[in-house]
Design a protein around this motif. Structure first.
Motif, PDB file in Angstrom:
ATOM      1  N   LEU A  21      41.457   5.982  -7.083  1.00  0.00           N
ATOM      2  CA  LEU A  21      40.997   4.933  -7.984  1.00  0.00           C
ATOM      3  C   LEU A  21      42.223   4.188  -8.470  1.00  0.00           C
ATOM      4  N   LEU A  22      42.392   2.967  -7.973  1.00  0.00           N
ATOM      5  CA  LEU A  22      43.544   2.169  -8.334  1.00  0.00           C
ATOM      6  C   LEU A  22      43.326   1.522  -9.684  1.00  0.00           C
ATOM      7  N   ARG A  23      44.346   1.553 -10.526  1.00  0.00           N
ATOM      8  CA  ARG A  23      44.284   0.969 -11.861  1.00  0.00           C
ATOM      9  C   ARG A  23      45.333  -0.134 -11.984  1.00  0.00           C
ATOM     10  N   PHE A  24      44.903  -1.302 -12.426  1.00  0.00           N
ATOM     11  CA  PHE A  24      45.814  -2.427 -12.606  1.00  0.00           C
ATOM     12  C   PHE A  24      45.683  -2.914 -14.044  1.00  0.00           C
ATOM     13  N   PRO A  25      46.752  -2.808 -14.844  1.00  0.00           N
ATOM     14  CA  PRO A  25      46.681  -3.325 -16.209  1.00  0.00           C
ATOM     15  C   PRO A  25      46.514  -4.833 -16.180  1.00  0.00           C
TER      16      PRO A  25
END
Length: 220
Positions: free
Chosen positions: A213-217
């Motif tokens: 699960l990629l997280r991008f702020p």
């Protein structure tokens, strides 16, 4: 599949754009926009008339693969109030089979208010399930953990010099916006001020990819 903790529940964002709730054996989707192509066709803009069949086929496959007992549709499931009546017979049969096989709940949206046929299922304006508020559009000032749709969020980033756009979930500690599940839906950039206003800060775009699960702020 990688679950996230939200509002005291474990929820799993899926690459297909749905949210899987294992503890309830439930699937949540937003913004199917069924019969969007035929709505445009009535105004003279001809589009391939297969969007509803494609959307329902994807949803049926996901219901089968996850073996869920509940399905929650978070609004704008039909593109307009007459959308269900325009569904091709094959699509109506597919949808009725789904609503009869599960506990199916339609949440009203700005495109599909109360008082229209939806080929089965129950209709509510919003719901509170397991301590989570389910509604179509995020509500400013809501302090309870909230799941919604409406904005069709997409993340646009540059990868090796190319602009890549992927639908995404947008999350803060108290709000989680689902992407549009429909086959014929556009998207609003996840950094758009309307999305930022809806969820508050700090926010992240979540993109499920295989077993990650990629997280991008999202920029403040």
């Amino acid at each position: 599949m990688v679950p996230v903790s939200f509002g005291g529940q474990l929820l799993t964002p899926l690459s297909q754009g749905a949210l899987y709730w294992a503890a309830r054996q439930a699937l949540l989707v937003a913004d199917l926009h069924l019969e969007k192509a035929s709505w445009f066709a009535r105004g003279g803009q001809m589009l391939p008339p297969y969007d509803s069949l494609a959307t329902l086929a994807d949803l049926a496959a996901l219901v089968r693969d996850t073996a869920v007992r509940e399905v929650w549709c978070l609004g704008d499931s039909f593109h307009d109030p007459e959308g269900c009546s325009r569904l091709p017979e094959a699509a109506q049969d597919m949808l009725r089979a789904l609503t009869e096989a599960t506990r199916w709940t339609w949440i009203t949206g700005n495109h599909d208010p109360h008082g229209v046929d939806r080929c089965g299922g129950d209709v509510v304006d919003e719901a509170v399930v397991g301590g989570l508020v389910l509604r179509h559009e995020a509500k400013a000032g809501e302090t309870r953990p909230e799941l919604s749709g409406h904005y069709h969020p997409k993340l646009r980033i540059r990868v090796r010099g190319k602009l890549v756009s992927r639908r995404c979930f947008v999350a803060t500690g108290a709000k989680l916006i689902l992407p549009a599940f429909g086959a014929l839906t556009g998207g609003l950039d996840a950094t758009h001020p309307e999305i930022v206003r809806a969820v508050g800060r700090p926010a992240h775009a979540l993109i499920p990819v295989e077993d990650r699960l990629l997280r991008f702020p999202l920029a403040a």
